[in-house]
Design a protein around this motif. Structure first.
Motif, PDB file in Angstrom:
ATOM      1  N   THR A  25      82.204  16.364  85.660  1.00 33.09           N
ATOM      2  CA  THR A  25      81.224  16.556  86.738  1.00 33.09           C
ATOM      3  C   THR A  25      80.220  17.593  86.273  1.00 33.09           C
ATOM      4  O   THR A  25      80.594  18.722  85.932  1.00 33.09           O
ATOM      5  N   VAL A  26      78.951  17.218  86.250  1.00 29.23           N
ATOM      6  CA  VAL A  26      77.911  18.158  85.824  1.00 29.23           C
ATOM      7  C   VAL A  26      77.181  18.668  87.062  1.00 29.23           C
ATOM      8  O   VAL A  26      76.956  17.930  88.022  1.00 29.23           O
ATOM      9  N   ILE A  27      76.843  19.952  87.032  1.00 38.58           N
ATOM     10  CA  ILE A  27      76.103  20.585  88.128  1.00 38.58           C
ATOM     11  C   ILE A  27      74.741  21.014  87.592  1.00 38.58           C
ATOM     12  O   ILE A  27      74.669  21.795  86.627  1.00 38.58           O
ATOM     13  N   THR A  28      73.708  20.485  88.184  1.00 36.72           N
ATOM     14  CA  THR A  28      72.348  20.829  87.753  1.00 36.72           C
ATOM     15  C   THR A  28      71.553  21.315  88.961  1.00 36.72           C
ATOM     16  O   THR A  28      71.995  21.219  90.104  1.00 36.72           O
ATOM     17  N   GLY A  29      70.365  21.828  88.693  1.00 36.59           N
ATOM     18  CA  GLY A  29      69.522  22.317  89.780  1.00 36.59           C
ATOM     19  C   GLY A  29      68.424  23.203  89.244  1.00 36.59           C
ATOM     20  O   GLY A  29      68.358  23.522  88.047  1.00 36.59           O
ATOM     21  N   GLU A  30      67.586  23.617  90.136  1.00 35.57           N
ATOM     22  CA  GLU A  30      66.462  24.455  89.747  1.00 35.57           C
ATOM     23  C   GLU A  30      66.950  25.845  89.340  1.00 35.57           C
ATOM     24  O   GLU A  30      68.013  26.302  89.772  1.00 35.57           O
ATOM     25  N   THR A  31      66.152  26.504  88.534  1.00 35.38           N
ATOM     26  CA  THR A  31      66.487  27.865  88.126  1.00 35.38           C
ATOM     27  C   THR A  31      66.521  28.775  89.349  1.00 35.38           C
ATOM     28  O   THR A  31      65.587  28.768  90.158  1.00 35.38           O
ATOM     29  N   PHE A 508      73.819  18.103  92.507  1.00 35.63           N
ATOM     30  CA  PHE A 508      72.524  18.783  92.444  1.00 35.63           C
ATOM     31  C   PHE A 508      72.534  19.976  93.401  1.00 35.63           C
ATOM     32  O   PHE A 508      72.939  19.866  94.561  1.00 35.63           O
ATOM     33  N   VAL A 509      72.080  21.113  92.892  1.00 39.86           N
ATOM     34  CA  VAL A 509      72.021  22.336  93.692  1.00 39.86           C
ATOM     35  C   VAL A 509      70.560  22.641  93.982  1.00 39.86           C
ATOM     36  O   VAL A 509      69.723  22.700  93.063  1.00 39.86           O
ATOM     37  N   THR A 510      70.263  22.822  95.270  1.00 47.28           N
ATOM     38  CA  THR A 510      68.884  23.120  95.651  1.00 47.28           C
ATOM     39  C   THR A 510      68.854  24.302  96.603  1.00 47.28           C
ATOM     40  O   THR A 510      69.857  24.589  97.285  1.00 47.28           O
ATOM     41  N   LYS A 511      67.734  24.981  96.640  1.00 43.33           N
ATOM     42  CA  LYS A 511      67.579  26.168  97.483  1.00 43.33           C
ATOM     43  C   LYS A 511      66.475  25.900  98.498  1.00 43.33           C
ATOM     44  O   LYS A 511      65.357  25.558  98.147  1.00 43.33           O
ATOM     45  N   LEU A 512      66.828  26.059  99.790  1.00 42.96           N
ATOM     46  CA  LEU A 512      65.872  25.833 100.874  1.00 42.96           C
ATOM     47  C   LEU A 512      65.541  27.155 101.547  1.00 42.96           C
ATOM     48  O   LEU A 512      66.416  28.018 101.706  1.00 42.96           O
ATOM     49  N   THR A 513      64.297  27.324 101.941  1.00 47.73           N
ATOM     50  CA  THR A 513      63.907  28.558 102.629  1.00 47.73           C
ATOM     51  C   THR A 513      62.903  28.242 103.725  1.00 47.73           C
ATOM     52  O   THR A 513      62.067  27.336 103.579  1.00 47.73           O
ATOM     53  N   MET A 522      74.424  21.827  98.060  1.00 47.01           N
ATOM     54  CA  MET A 522      74.943  21.071  96.917  1.00 47.01           C
ATOM     55  C   MET A 522      75.086  19.618  97.343  1.00 47.01           C
ATOM     56  O   MET A 522      75.776  19.313  98.332  1.00 47.01           O
ATOM     57  N   LEU A 523      74.470  18.721  96.579  1.00 45.77           N
ATOM     58  CA  LEU A 523      74.447  17.308  96.934  1.00 45.77           C
ATOM     59  C   LEU A 523      74.989  16.464  95.801  1.00 45.77           C
ATOM     60  O   LEU A 523      74.595  16.646  94.635  1.00 45.77           O
ATOM     61  N   ILE A 534      67.645  13.781  86.103  1.00 46.53           N
ATOM     62  CA  ILE A 534      67.568  13.862  84.645  1.00 46.53           C
ATOM     63  C   ILE A 534      66.110  13.886  84.193  1.00 46.53           C
ATOM     64  O   ILE A 534      65.724  14.640  83.290  1.00 46.53           O
ATOM     65  N   ALA A 535      65.270  13.093  84.859  1.00 46.38           N
ATOM     66  CA  ALA A 535      63.838  13.080  84.530  1.00 46.38           C
ATOM     67  C   ALA A 535      63.226  14.444  84.818  1.00 46.38           C
ATOM     68  O   ALA A 535      62.365  14.926  84.061  1.00 46.38           O
ATOM     69  N   ARG A 536      63.643  15.072  85.928  1.00 42.27           N
ATOM     70  CA  ARG A 536      63.118  16.407  86.247  1.00 42.27           C
ATOM     71  C   ARG A 536      63.500  17.410  85.167  1.00 42.27           C
ATOM     72  O   ARG A 536      62.706  18.260  84.759  1.00 42.27           O
ATOM     73  N   LEU A 537      64.725  17.304  84.691  1.00 41.19           N
ATOM     74  CA  LEU A 537      65.166  18.209  83.634  1.00 41.19           C
ATOM     75  C   LEU A 537      64.382  17.979  82.343  1.00 41.19           C
ATOM     76  O   LEU A 537      64.143  18.927  81.577  1.00 41.19           O
TER      77      LEU A 537
END
Length: 557
Positions: A25-31, A508-513, A522-523, A534-537
């Motif tokens: 299981t890979v976990i990716t997301g924005e910095t 996918f990990v995302t941050k909402l504000t 986490m989705l 993957i394209a975003r990366l």
């Protein structure tokens, strides 16, 4: 195996729940989105210390609940059973819950029962193995290189033998040091006791002798007076011609005997006088015997006086009563004997230390041989893996040098050093002198994969261990992690599309504000969502057709 993790009010997380599947299981997301938060929360449930800063702002407490399937983890199940924490109705499941208050207070529970942090750590070692972002830098430390080799070699028996021998030697050396440090003091005391005991031995007083000596001294000192008074008493009782007590009693008996015919009540008196006459006569004979036995011996008196004076002088020297001299003599003799035993013990302990030291050296030598053999195998395995990660010319060596002059340690006397050369003609040297950051990451990852594949821990987590890796090497690392995930459960936090594409599952990990507060989500991604991520990366925030095409190409595993 890790089945589910639920996090509430932890750091920037308000509430998330993630099911974790088998495989990679890979976990990716924005910095900065918080890709490592789930791992931090999991670490909390495995015994990491908590503080108030981990509680989300405005919340009263943070809560982390982790669900494990332990049906194929016998060591964890055995631990729970030994600690009476196994659920009878669900023996294949384990729930760990950790609460942290905003004041920093913490509570931990295993299957609903309150436990300590040490218990969490003890159980956690059978459930999860976490490799952090900077884990490869730990390779630069000689102690970690030694632990790595020992873990790979699996020679627990040799390590235990060395540790046991070391502990035995340490205790005996400590005792020997204590005896040696007090040796001068003991010698001084022994010399004093030797003189005192010899003096008392020469005098050799008996247990009750002084009391008898005192009586005899009094008798001999007054023997003339005793004889004179005894002779006078004998004369007055028995032998006086004009008058003696026995004659007076007998005369009274004769007179009263004649009168008792007239008055029978006199008979008891006559009987008493007859008994008195007998007693007086016996007493007189005893006095005569006493006078015959009584000695007037000036020489013996002188001897008694001398021994009596010596007893008084010894009592004064030892600050005791004369009647306690015998007891003092015995006590000093016993103490002297014990000090002599200590001297013998010192010699024996010195010999025992030498014996245990040799036993330690034998055990350490066996451990050394095992390490040498395992070092060659491990070096070849690491070399094979790093060559697959675009380090074609790398050669790995693990030196295991036995230091005979070193002091014993619980883990032997080996100096272990991992050496590497990355280019032809370059001499092999220590890691920190040869490899770059990226090369160190690859070597570290290779080692983690090699050591992890041989253990019994069902879940392995890699937190951005691919730092410093890119391009074709990243793809190789991805394949390596996927292969590892096929045999067990692997979770990897990554920023590399080549690694992420090899995952069986992706989160996918995302941050909402909203401007006032921030929340991390986490989705679990679908196949189409994975293509976009993957394209975003690959291309950054702006997706292009080329990036999407490349992402689809990467996902064709």
């Amino acid at each position: 195996m890790l089945a589910h993790i639920s996090v509430k009010n932890f750091a920037v997380v308000k509430q998330i729940g993630v099911d974790v599947a088998h495989g990679l299981t890979v976990i990716t997301g924005e910095t900065g989105a918080g890709k490592s938060i789930a791992i931090d929360a999991l670490s909390l449930c495995l015994g990491d210390r908590a503080d108030a800063a981990s509680v989300r702002k405005g919340a009263e407490k943070a809560e982390v609940v982790v669900h494990f399937d332990i049906s194929k983890v016998p060591l964890a199940k055995a631990w729970l059973e030994d600690n009476e924490l196994l659920q009878e109705d669900a023996p294949h499941e384990c729930f760990i819950r950790r609460l942290v208050s905003k004041e920093g207070r913490s509570k931990a529970f295993i299957n609903g029962v309150a436990v300590s942090l040490n218990q969490l750590k003890s159980l956690g070692q059978y459930l999860v193995s976490i490799h952090g972002q900077n884990a490869h830098y730990q390779l630069l430390k000689p102690d970690n290189q030694r632990k790595l080799l020992d873990s790979f070699a699996g020679h627990k028996e040799q390590l235990t033998n060395v540790t046991v021998a070391y502990e035995s030697l340490r205790k005996k050396q400590q005792l020997l040091k204590q005896l040696l440090s007090a040796q001068q003091q003991r010698n001084d005391r022994k010399n004093l006791l030797e003189y005192q005991v010899e003096e008392l031995d020469n005098y050799s007083i008996g247990e009750d002798e002084f009391a008898q000596l005192e009586l005899e001294h009094k008798r001999l000192s007054n023997s003339q007076t005793l004889l004179e008074q005894a002779q006078i008493s004998f004369y007055q009782l028995y032998e006086g011609e004009d008058f003696n007590a026995l004659s007076a009693i007998q005369t009274s008996v004769d007179n009263l005997s004649e009168l008792q015919e007239h008055d029978p009540t006199l008979s008891p008196i006559v009987d008493m006088l007859n008994e008195a006459a007998i007693q007086v006569e016996e007493a007189a004979q005893e006095i005569r015997h006493y006078c015959d036995q009584l000695e007037i011996d000036p020489m013996k008196l002188q001897q008694v006086e001398q021994r009596y004076a010596e007893a008084m002088e010894l009592a004064r020297k030892h600050h005791v009563k004369p009647e306690d001299l015998y007891t003092t003599h015995m006590q000093l003799a016993d103490e002297y004997a014990e000090l002599l035993k200590d001297e013998n013990s010192l010699d024996e302990l010195t010999k025992e230390c030498e014996k245990v030291r040799k036993e330690y050296e034998v055990s350490a030598a066996k451990l050394h041989e095992s390490r040498k053999q395992s070092a060659q195998v491990l070096a070849k395995k690491i070399e094979s893996h790093v060559k697959d990660m675009n380090m074609a010319h790398a050669k790995i060596f693990i030196d295991v040098d036995y230091d005979e002059s070193a002091s014993p340690t619980p883990h032997g006397n080996d100096n272990i050093l991992i050496k590497v050369t990355t280019n032809p003609g370059q001499p092999a040297d220590a890691l920190d002198k040869v490899v770059s950051g990226g090369e160190l990451s690859r070597i570290g990852l290779a080692i983690q994969v090699i050591t992890s594949s041989g253990n019994q821990i069902p879940t392995m987590i890699f937190d951005e261990v691919d730092t410093g890796i890119s391009g074709p090497t990243a793809s190789i690392v991805g394949r390596l992690l996927r292969k590892l995930g096929e045999a067990s459960q692997v979770v990897c936090v990554t920023h590399l599309p080549q690694v992420a594409a090899h995952g069986h599952n992706q989160v996918f990990v995302t941050k909402l504000t909203d401007g006032d507060s921030t929340e991390t989500k986490m989705l679990k991604l679908t196949d189409n969502e994975r293509v976009n991520e993957i394209a975003r990366l690959l291309a950054g925030d702006k997706l292009t057709d080329t990036a999407i095409a490349n992402a689809k190409d990467l996902l064709k595993l």
